[in-house]
Design a protein around this motif. Sequence first.
Motif, mmCIF file in Angstrom:
data_model
loop_
_atom_site.group_PDB
_atom_site.id
_atom_site.type_symbol
_atom_site.label_atom_id
_atom_site.label_comp_id
_atom_site.label_asym_id
_atom_site.label_seq_id
_atom_site.Cartn_x
_atom_site.Cartn_y
_atom_site.Cartn_z
ATOM 1 N N GLU A 60 0.870 -1.175 0.000
ATOM 2 C CA GLU A 60 0.000 0.000 0.000
ATOM 3 C C GLU A 60 0.904 1.221 0.000
ATOM 4 N N VAL A 61 0.806 2.042 -1.052
ATOM 5 C CA VAL A 61 1.789 3.106 -1.238
ATOM 6 C C VAL A 61 1.517 4.289 -0.321
ATOM 7 N N ASN A 86 -2.775 5.801 -13.782
ATOM 8 C CA ASN A 86 -3.110 5.468 -12.409
ATOM 9 C C ASN A 86 -4.344 6.258 -12.009
ATOM 10 N N GLN A 90 -6.397 3.397 -6.937
ATOM 11 C CA GLN A 90 -5.277 2.494 -7.239
ATOM 12 C C GLN A 90 -4.095 2.932 -6.378
ATOM 13 N N ASN A 91 -3.992 2.350 -5.207
ATOM 14 C CA ASN A 91 -2.981 2.780 -4.242
ATOM 15 C C ASN A 91 -2.105 1.621 -3.767
ATOM 16 N N HIS A 92 -2.033 0.572 -4.584
ATOM 17 C CA HIS A 92 -1.167 -0.564 -4.286
ATOM 18 C C HIS A 92 -0.251 -0.827 -5.465
ATOM 19 N N LEU A 93 0.916 -1.374 -5.189
ATOM 20 C CA LEU A 93 1.789 -1.902 -6.231
ATOM 21 C C LEU A 93 2.479 -3.146 -5.697
ATOM 22 N N ARG A 124 0.087 1.240 -10.855
ATOM 23 C CA ARG A 124 -0.481 0.764 -9.594
ATOM 24 C C ARG A 124 -1.762 -0.039 -9.842
#
Length: 215
Positions: A60-61, A86, A90-93, A124
């Motif tokens: 989780e960024v 993005n 979309q807050n994950h990578l 992301r």
Amino acid sequence: MTDKKKHLYYLNELSDYKVDSDDPDVRGWPVKDVDNRVIGKVDNLLVSKERKRVVYLDVEVDSSIIDANHDPYGKPAEDNIHEFINKEGQNHLIIPIGLARLNTSEKYVYSDRINHRTFAETKRMEKGYDVTREYEVAVLESYNRDLEDTGPRKHESAEAIENRKKELDDYERSRHVDEDQIYDENTEAARRKGRVVDDDAFYDRGEFDRDKYRK
């Protein structure tokens, strides 16, 4: 996504899987870039059931990654499926296990070569996204784009330079797969790169070397 194409599972989806006894459970640990800047925290682990091991950290960024507002590096594998930007939410990578390092004494994960901008320019995903092979390839291309620069960097030791050269060799070897391994010959990624493979031979790439993770 259909079960046929699903090849990665979040650890909390698998009641009969747990973290390897040789590894700490890094969920909740901060994740830092090469400059010791926090880029997020480990939210989950992605498991290859075929290989029976963790292959990615799901991160989780940090808000600084989103606030940087960079367009993702590269192009989509299939233009008609997802717009390659993005979007809100979309807050994950994902980070391949072999590109992550552990600081077990202070309990954080770090990268020894990926900087904040590269993380911010990586495509992301939303929390819980069913990760596709095309997305995996896009992420690896983003992280590996600077490997060809094998010259010395500021404050970098000779050993670190040699390690980067080895990573480049591993990366170049991983780019070549047999034609019968192509995941979908009709995708742009397969035509362009020839390495979107259907089976878990994909995880033979150097980016998934667990020995590096455990150092």
